[in-house]
Design a protein around this motif. Structure first.
Motif, PDB file in Angstrom:
ATOM      1  N   ARG A  53       4.326   3.170 -12.325  1.00 35.98           N
ATOM      2  CA  ARG A  53       4.056   4.382 -13.094  1.00 35.98           C
ATOM      3  C   ARG A  53       3.527   3.992 -14.466  1.00 35.98           C
ATOM      4  O   ARG A  53       4.022   3.051 -15.083  1.00 35.98           O
ATOM      5  CB  ARG A  53       5.328   5.211 -13.251  1.00 35.98           C
ATOM      6  N   VAL A  54       2.526   4.715 -14.928  1.00 33.33           N
ATOM      7  CA  VAL A  54       1.972   4.543 -16.270  1.00 33.33           C
ATOM      8  C   VAL A  54       1.936   5.923 -16.905  1.00 33.33           C
ATOM      9  O   VAL A  54       1.477   6.886 -16.279  1.00 33.33           O
ATOM     10  CB  VAL A  54       0.547   3.945 -16.216  1.00 33.33           C
ATOM     11  N   SER A  55       2.445   6.041 -18.130  1.00 32.70           N
ATOM     12  CA  SER A  55       2.425   7.348 -18.784  1.00 32.70           C
ATOM     13  C   SER A  55       2.187   7.188 -20.279  1.00 32.70           C
ATOM     14  O   SER A  55       2.450   6.137 -20.854  1.00 32.70           O
ATOM     15  CB  SER A  55       3.731   8.117 -18.536  1.00 32.70           C
ATOM     16  N   THR A  56       1.696   8.257 -20.869  1.00 31.30           N
ATOM     17  CA  THR A  56       1.500   8.285 -22.315  1.00 31.30           C
ATOM     18  C   THR A  56       2.285   9.457 -22.874  1.00 31.30           C
ATOM     19  O   THR A  56       2.626  10.410 -22.166  1.00 31.30           O
ATOM     20  CB  THR A  56       0.017   8.456 -22.684  1.00 31.30           C
ATOM     21  N   SER A  57       2.565   9.373 -24.156  1.00 33.80           N
ATOM     22  CA  SER A  57       3.183  10.489 -24.862  1.00 33.80           C
ATOM     23  C   SER A  57       2.745  10.409 -26.310  1.00 33.80           C
ATOM     24  O   SER A  57       2.191   9.396 -26.749  1.00 33.80           O
ATOM     25  CB  SER A  57       4.713  10.447 -24.742  1.00 33.80           C
ATOM     26  N   CYS A  58       2.982  11.478 -27.036  1.00 38.57           N
ATOM     27  CA  CYS A  58       2.593  11.467 -28.440  1.00 38.57           C
ATOM     28  C   CYS A  58       3.466  10.470 -29.196  1.00 38.57           C
ATOM     29  O   CYS A  58       4.587  10.163 -28.793  1.00 38.57           O
ATOM     30  CB  CYS A  58       2.722  12.855 -29.046  1.00 38.57           C
ATOM     31  N   GLY A  59       2.947   9.941 -30.233  1.00 40.60           N
ATOM     32  CA  GLY A  59       3.702   9.016 -31.068  1.00 40.60           C
ATOM     33  C   GLY A  59       3.929   9.597 -32.446  1.00 40.60           C
ATOM     34  O   GLY A  59       3.954   8.861 -33.446  1.00 40.60           O
ATOM     35  N   GLU A  60       4.095  10.912 -32.515  1.00 41.31           N
ATOM     36  CA  GLU A  60       4.226  11.599 -33.806  1.00 41.31           C
ATOM     37  C   GLU A  60       5.390  11.077 -34.649  1.00 41.31           C
ATOM     38  O   GLU A  60       5.345  11.154 -35.860  1.00 41.31           O
ATOM     39  CB  GLU A  60       4.369  13.108 -33.589  1.00 41.31           C
ATOM     40  N   ALA A  61       6.425  10.524 -34.024  1.00 41.51           N
ATOM     41  CA  ALA A  61       7.577  10.023 -34.784  1.00 41.51           C
ATOM     42  C   ALA A  61       7.465   8.525 -35.092  1.00 41.51           C
ATOM     43  O   ALA A  61       8.323   7.971 -35.775  1.00 41.51           O
ATOM     44  CB  ALA A  61       8.865  10.295 -34.020  1.00 41.51           C
ATOM     45  N   VAL A  62       6.403   7.870 -34.589  1.00 40.74           N
ATOM     46  CA  VAL A  62       6.216   6.435 -34.843  1.00 40.74           C
ATOM     47  C   VAL A  62       5.648   6.271 -36.250  1.00 40.74           C
ATOM     48  O   VAL A  62       4.646   6.894 -36.593  1.00 40.74           O
ATOM     49  CB  VAL A  62       5.262   5.814 -33.792  1.00 40.74           C
ATOM     50  N   PRO A  63       6.278   5.443 -37.088  1.00 40.10           N
ATOM     51  CA  PRO A  63       5.768   5.278 -38.452  1.00 40.10           C
ATOM     52  C   PRO A  63       4.406   4.578 -38.468  1.00 40.10           C
ATOM     53  O   PRO A  63       4.048   3.865 -37.536  1.00 40.10           O
ATOM     54  CB  PRO A  63       6.835   4.405 -39.129  1.00 40.10           C
ATOM     55  N   CYS A  64       3.648   4.793 -39.519  1.00 39.34           N
ATOM     56  CA  CYS A  64       2.358   4.124 -39.705  1.00 39.34           C
ATOM     57  C   CYS A  64       2.581   2.783 -40.401  1.00 39.34           C
ATOM     58  O   CYS A  64       3.347   2.688 -41.355  1.00 39.34           O
ATOM     59  CB  CYS A  64       1.436   4.978 -40.564  1.00 39.34           C
ATOM     60  N   PHE A  65       1.945   1.759 -39.889  1.00 37.08           N
ATOM     61  CA  PHE A  65       1.982   0.437 -40.489  1.00 37.08           C
ATOM     62  C   PHE A  65       0.563  -0.095 -40.527  1.00 37.08           C
ATOM     63  O   PHE A  65      -0.277   0.294 -39.712  1.00 37.08           O
ATOM     64  CB  PHE A  65       2.841  -0.534 -39.663  1.00 37.08           C
ATOM     65  N   SER A  66       0.298  -1.015 -41.413  1.00 35.95           N
ATOM     66  CA  SER A  66      -1.002  -1.674 -41.458  1.00 35.95           C
ATOM     67  C   SER A  66      -0.847  -3.100 -40.981  1.00 35.95           C
ATOM     68  O   SER A  66       0.028  -3.831 -41.473  1.00 35.95           O
ATOM     69  CB  SER A  66      -1.563  -1.676 -42.876  1.00 35.95           C
ATOM     70  N   TYR A  67      -1.675  -3.493 -40.027  1.00 36.62           N
ATOM     71  CA  TYR A  67      -1.655  -4.861 -39.508  1.00 36.62           C
ATOM     72  C   TYR A  67      -2.248  -5.793 -40.553  1.00 36.62           C
ATOM     73  O   TYR A  67      -3.368  -5.594 -41.021  1.00 36.62           O
ATOM     74  CB  TYR A  67      -2.453  -4.933 -38.207  1.00 36.62           C
ATOM     75  N   ALA A  68      -1.485  -6.800 -40.935  1.00 35.13           N
ATOM     76  CA  ALA A  68      -1.931  -7.742 -41.963  1.00 35.13           C
ATOM     77  C   ALA A  68      -2.367  -9.070 -41.384  1.00 35.13           C
ATOM     78  O   ALA A  68      -2.964  -9.875 -42.088  1.00 35.13           O
ATOM     79  CB  ALA A  68      -0.803  -7.958 -42.979  1.00 35.13           C
ATOM     80  N   GLY A  69      -2.053  -9.349 -40.136  1.00 33.75           N
ATOM     81  CA  GLY A  69      -2.470 -10.607 -39.527  1.00 33.75           C
ATOM     82  C   GLY A  69      -1.329 -11.294 -38.804  1.00 33.75           C
ATOM     83  O   GLY A  69      -0.181 -10.853 -38.842  1.00 33.75           O
ATOM     84  N   GLU A  70      -1.690 -12.368 -38.119  1.00 31.52           N
ATOM     85  CA  GLU A  70      -0.711 -13.166 -37.377  1.00 31.52           C
ATOM     86  C   GLU A  70       0.058 -14.073 -38.331  1.00 31.52           C
ATOM     87  O   GLU A  70      -0.466 -14.511 -39.348  1.00 31.52           O
ATOM     88  CB  GLU A  70      -1.417 -14.032 -36.328  1.00 31.52           C
ATOM     89  N   ARG A  71       1.287 -14.374 -37.982  1.00 35.76           N
ATOM     90  CA  ARG A  71       2.086 -15.367 -38.723  1.00 35.76           C
ATOM     91  C   ARG A  71       1.922 -16.707 -38.027  1.00 35.76           C
ATOM     92  O   ARG A  71       1.920 -16.769 -36.803  1.00 35.76           O
ATOM     93  CB  ARG A  71       3.559 -14.970 -38.737  1.00 35.76           C
TER      94      ARG A  71
END
Length: 111
Positions: A53-71
């Motif tokens: 099974r594959v499903s999607t849902s809204c991510g309205e409660a997921v906080p926004c982050f900015s990707y800065a790069g790999e460690r």
């Protein structure tokens, strides 16, 4: 369940449901599977999953982050340990899972 969250752009969650298993560096399947990925020091396992099974849902409660790069700290640490040092570390530190179950030794230096 594998869950992927969008932390940038449109809010979205993707879930992949199914059954999976770990393939370790000591397993016969390892060389063929590992050849599909870039070589990385200290790799412990590859997860094979059969999805039903594959499903999607809204991510309205997921906080926004900015990707800065790999460690790069983990790769640098693993390279200084070398294959034998990684094996010794895993034999000392990774004998049990977080929930206390015994884990198979991965033999990461053999990869």
């Amino acid at each position: 369940t594998f869950m992927f969250c969008a932390f940038e752009g449109s809010p979205l969650i993707l879930r992949l449901y199914g059954t999976g298993r770990a393939v370790l560096p000591v397993d016969a399947e390892w060389p063929a599977l590992a050849a599909r990925f870039p070589a990385r020091v200290g790799v412990r396992q590859i997860i094979l999953a059969e999805l039903n099974r594959v499903s999607t849902s809204c991510g309205e409660a997921v906080p926004c982050f900015s990707y800065a790069g790999e460690r790069d700290q983990l790769l640098a640490w693993a390279e200084t340990k070398g294959p034998d040092g990684l094996d010794a570390y895993q034999r000392e530190k990774n004998v049990r899972s977080i929930d206390g179950l015994p884990t198979p030794l991965t033999g990461a230096g053999a990869a």
